[in-house]
Design a protein around this motif. Structure first.
Motif, PDB file in Angstrom:
ATOM      1  N   GLY A 187       3.175  -5.173   2.838  1.00  0.00           N
ATOM      2  CA  GLY A 187       3.890  -4.043   3.430  1.00  0.00           C
ATOM      3  C   GLY A 187       3.462  -2.708   2.842  1.00  0.00           C
ATOM      4  N   LEU A 188       4.342  -1.723   3.027  1.00  0.00           N
ATOM      5  CA  LEU A 188       4.046  -0.351   2.615  1.00  0.00           C
ATOM      6  C   LEU A 188       5.153   0.193   1.717  1.00  0.00           C
ATOM      7  CD1 LEU A 188       2.953   1.202   6.060  1.00  0.00           C
ATOM      8  CD2 LEU A 188       1.460   0.253   4.271  1.00  0.00           C
ATOM      9  N   MET A 189       4.780   1.182   0.930  1.00  0.00           N
ATOM     10  CA  MET A 189       5.738   1.852   0.054  1.00  0.00           C
ATOM     11  C   MET A 189       5.507   3.355   0.160  1.00  0.00           C
ATOM     12  SD  MET A 189       5.754   3.546  -3.095  1.00  0.00           S
ATOM     13  CE  MET A 189       5.782   3.196  -4.813  1.00  0.00           C
ATOM     14  N   GLY A 190       6.590   4.133   0.010  1.00  0.00           N
ATOM     15  CA  GLY A 190       6.431   5.583   0.013  1.00  0.00           C
ATOM     16  C   GLY A 190       7.551   6.247  -0.765  1.00  0.00           C
ATOM     17  N   LEU A 245       0.860  -1.186   0.000  1.00  0.00           N
ATOM     18  CA  LEU A 245       0.000   0.000   0.000  1.00  0.00           C
ATOM     19  C   LEU A 245       0.897   1.237   0.000  1.00  0.00           C
ATOM     20  CD1 LEU A 245      -2.756  -1.158   2.506  1.00  0.00           C
ATOM     21  CD2 LEU A 245      -2.967  -0.928   0.028  1.00  0.00           C
ATOM     22  N   GLN A 246       0.600   2.154  -0.894  1.00  0.00           N
ATOM     23  CA  GLN A 246       1.426   3.371  -0.994  1.00  0.00           C
ATOM     24  C   GLN A 246       0.883   4.452  -0.070  1.00  0.00           C
ATOM     25  OE1 GLN A 246       2.107   4.838  -4.958  1.00  0.00           O
ATOM     26  NE2 GLN A 246       3.297   6.582  -4.259  1.00  0.00           N
ATOM     27  N   ILE A 247       1.779   4.933   0.795  1.00  0.00           N
ATOM     28  CA  ILE A 247       1.396   5.980   1.748  1.00  0.00           C
ATOM     29  C   ILE A 247       1.973   7.304   1.260  1.00  0.00           C
ATOM     30  CG2 ILE A 247       1.482   6.707   4.183  1.00  0.00           C
ATOM     31  CD1 ILE A 247       0.022   4.044   3.754  1.00  0.00           C
ATOM     32  N   HIS A 248       1.163   8.337   1.321  1.00  0.00           N
ATOM     33  CA  HIS A 248       1.609   9.665   0.885  1.00  0.00           C
ATOM     34  C   HIS A 248       2.440  10.300   2.000  1.00  0.00           C
ATOM     35  CE1 HIS A 248       1.484  13.907  -0.188  1.00  0.00           C
ATOM     36  NE2 HIS A 248       1.171  13.533  -1.397  1.00  0.00           N
ATOM     37  N   ILE A 249       3.745  10.418   1.782  1.00  0.00           N
ATOM     38  CA  ILE A 249       4.595  10.999   2.836  1.00  0.00           C
ATOM     39  C   ILE A 249       5.245  12.307   2.393  1.00  0.00           C
ATOM     40  CG2 ILE A 249       5.094   8.829   4.038  1.00  0.00           C
ATOM     41  CD1 ILE A 249       7.784   8.689   2.529  1.00  0.00           C
ATOM     42  N   ALA A 250       5.224  12.572   1.088  1.00  0.00           N
ATOM     43  CA  ALA A 250       5.929  13.752   0.574  1.00  0.00           C
ATOM     44  C   ALA A 250       5.098  15.019   0.759  1.00  0.00           C
ATOM     45  CB  ALA A 250       6.240  13.559  -0.900  1.00  0.00           C
ATOM     46  N   GLU A 251       5.779  16.152   0.715  1.00  0.00           N
ATOM     47  CA  GLU A 251       5.060  17.422   0.818  1.00  0.00           C
ATOM     48  C   GLU A 251       4.642  17.930  -0.552  1.00  0.00           C
ATOM     49  OE1 GLU A 251       7.135  20.250   3.226  1.00  0.00           O
ATOM     50  OE2 GLU A 251       7.164  18.927   4.968  1.00  0.00           O
ATOM     51  N   GLU A 252       4.779  17.077  -1.564  1.00  0.00           N
ATOM     52  CA  GLU A 252       4.378  17.475  -2.915  1.00  0.00           C
ATOM     53  C   GLU A 252       3.015  16.868  -3.217  1.00  0.00           C
ATOM     54  OE1 GLU A 252       8.998  16.947  -4.288  1.00  0.00           O
ATOM     55  OE2 GLU A 252       7.522  15.473  -4.861  1.00  0.00           O
ATOM     56  N   GLU A 253       2.161  17.655  -3.822  1.00  0.00           N
ATOM     57  CA  GLU A 253       0.824  17.174  -4.145  1.00  0.00           C
ATOM     58  C   GLU A 253       0.842  16.148  -5.271  1.00  0.00           C
ATOM     59  OE1 GLU A 253      -2.147  17.533  -2.563  1.00  0.00           O
ATOM     60  OE2 GLU A 253      -0.727  18.317  -1.103  1.00  0.00           O
ATOM     61  N   THR A 254       1.928  16.162  -6.062  1.00  0.00           N
ATOM     62  CA  THR A 254       1.951  15.301  -7.242  1.00  0.00           C
ATOM     63  C   THR A 254       2.122  13.825  -6.909  1.00  0.00           C
ATOM     64  OG1 THR A 254       4.318  15.703  -7.376  1.00  0.00           O
ATOM     65  CG2 THR A 254       2.923  17.061  -8.767  1.00  0.00           C
ATOM     66  N   LYS A 255       2.611  13.526  -5.720  1.00  0.00           N
ATOM     67  CA  LYS A 255       2.835  12.130  -5.361  1.00  0.00           C
ATOM     68  C   LYS A 255       1.509  11.475  -4.954  1.00  0.00           C
ATOM     69  CE  LYS A 255       7.600  11.886  -4.977  1.00  0.00           C
ATOM     70  NZ  LYS A 255       8.034  13.068  -5.631  1.00  0.00           N
ATOM     71  N   ILE A 312      13.741  14.493   4.272  1.00  0.00           N
ATOM     72  CA  ILE A 312      13.590  13.129   3.748  1.00  0.00           C
ATOM     73  C   ILE A 312      13.557  12.129   4.913  1.00  0.00           C
ATOM     74  CG2 ILE A 312      14.692  11.323   2.347  1.00  0.00           C
ATOM     75  CD1 ILE A 312      15.837  13.609   0.594  1.00  0.00           C
ATOM     76  N   LYS A 313      14.469  12.346   5.849  1.00  0.00           N
ATOM     77  CA  LYS A 313      14.558  11.458   7.018  1.00  0.00           C
ATOM     78  C   LYS A 313      13.251  11.485   7.820  1.00  0.00           C
ATOM     79  CE  LYS A 313      17.988  10.415  10.582  1.00  0.00           C
ATOM     80  NZ  LYS A 313      19.276  10.846  11.125  1.00  0.00           N
ATOM     81  N   LYS A 314      12.719  12.684   7.988  1.00  0.00           N
ATOM     82  CA  LYS A 314      11.461  12.843   8.730  1.00  0.00           C
ATOM     83  C   LYS A 314      10.336  12.060   8.039  1.00  0.00           C
ATOM     84  CE  LYS A 314       8.784  16.508   8.498  1.00  0.00           C
ATOM     85  NZ  LYS A 314       8.485  17.946   8.352  1.00  0.00           N
ATOM     86  N   GLU A 315      10.292  12.150   6.713  1.00  0.00           N
ATOM     87  CA  GLU A 315       9.238  11.465   5.949  1.00  0.00           C
ATOM     88  C   GLU A 315       9.407   9.944   6.018  1.00  0.00           C
ATOM     89  OE1 GLU A 315       8.664  15.250   2.896  1.00  0.00           O
ATOM     90  OE2 GLU A 315       9.625  13.435   2.152  1.00  0.00           O
ATOM     91  N   PHE A 316      10.648   9.483   5.889  1.00  0.00           N
ATOM     92  CA  PHE A 316      10.912   8.041   5.990  1.00  0.00           C
ATOM     93  C   PHE A 316      10.534   7.527   7.378  1.00  0.00           C
ATOM     94  CE2 PHE A 316      14.514   7.898   2.552  1.00  0.00           C
ATOM     95  CZ  PHE A 316      13.550   7.866   1.554  1.00  0.00           C
ATOM     96  N   LYS A 317      10.890   8.285   8.409  1.00  0.00           N
ATOM     97  CA  LYS A 317      10.606   7.842   9.787  1.00  0.00           C
ATOM     98  C   LYS A 317       9.105   7.810  10.058  1.00  0.00           C
ATOM     99  CE  LYS A 317      14.695   8.137  12.393  1.00  0.00           C
ATOM    100  NZ  LYS A 317      15.679   8.877  13.175  1.00  0.00           N
ATOM    101  N   TYR A 318       8.408   8.768   9.467  1.00  0.00           N
ATOM    102  CA  TYR A 318       6.951   8.804   9.607  1.00  0.00           C
ATOM    103  C   TYR A 318       6.348   7.525   9.001  1.00  0.00           C
ATOM    104  CZ  TYR A 318       2.139  10.085   8.385  1.00  0.00           C
ATOM    105  OH  TYR A 318       0.778  10.082   8.214  1.00  0.00           O
TER     106      TYR A 318
END
Length: 220
Positions: A149-152, A112-122, A163-169
């Motif tokens: 599992g998950l993907m982001g 399942l893809q989780i939206h972690i980026a601050e970009e709307e395009t993802k 990037i680290k903050k987003e990965f950790k989230y």
């Protein structure tokens, strides 16, 4: 450096628990075969048509991963052979994968893809949407998919801290997911984060699967 040398160099830098997906989109079969001859067996494509053509032409012990955004109407073309679909971002898409897997008498693994980026395009789900899928009756009845599992994808930025903050989230959501009771269609063990530019950081943050293209095959 040759494709084989690039591949061996990257593989030797990966911990044992991390799987390498060689991102081979847009690359000719001759390039993929060089990686294959250097013992790479997992390839990632982002266009279903291209992946199907390569699957037809190449050895059958290859695992094909669909790493791009998936359109529902194209699922049927990869259902006979795809090993893992990375970017599942809606219940509707999951239902279609389940339907096509059933027709092919297969169980198809999905992330399942989780939206972690601050970009709307993802693309991707937020935590609430993830939970809605997992508790839905529709999901519980799906017998031909398995969520492994998950993907982001992190924001496209040079800011390592962000990037680290987003990965950790994403890792924290993954950790929450593994506490849920395992069912026949939910057995999370894979966290797919990290690409050529940030895979080392992703591994530090708990990634178990990295998607690397340009560092193996060279730039586009």
């Amino acid at each position: 450096m040759s494709i084989a040398q690039n591949l061996l160099k990257i593989k030797s830098s990966l911990p044992d628990n991390v799987t390498l997906v060689a991102v081979s989109k847009t690359k000719p079969i001759s390039d993929l075969m060089q990686a294959y001859d250097a013992s790479q067996r997992i390839f990632g494509e982002n266009k279903i048509q291209e992946m199907a053509e390569k699957w037809e032409a190449m050895p059958k012990d290859i695992q094909w991963h669909m790493i791009g955004h998936v359109q529902t109407n194209k699922v049927k073309f990869m259902a006979p052979f795809v090993s893992l679909i990375h970017g599942v971002d809606s219940l509707k898409l999951l239902e279609e994968i389940n339907k096509q897997a059933q027709k092919n008498n297969r169980i198809i693994n999905c992330l399942l893809q989780i939206h972690i980026a601050e970009e709307e395009t993802k693309f991707g789900l937020d935590e609430e949407e993830l939970n809605e899928i997992l508790v839905s009756e529709a999901f519980k009845e799906m017998k031909n998919i398995q969520i492994v599992g998950l993907m982001g994808m992190a924001t496209f930025t040079d800011n390592k801290e962000q990037i680290k903050k987003e990965f950790k989230y994403l890792k924290s959501i993954f950790d929450y997911l593994i506490t849920k009771p395992k069912t026949q269609n939910l057995e999370p063990k894979t966290l797919s984060i990290g690409m050529s530019g940030d895979y080392q950081l992703a591994i530090e943050c708990g990634s178990t699967m990295v998607r690397i293209g340009s560092s193996i095959f060279g730039g586009r």
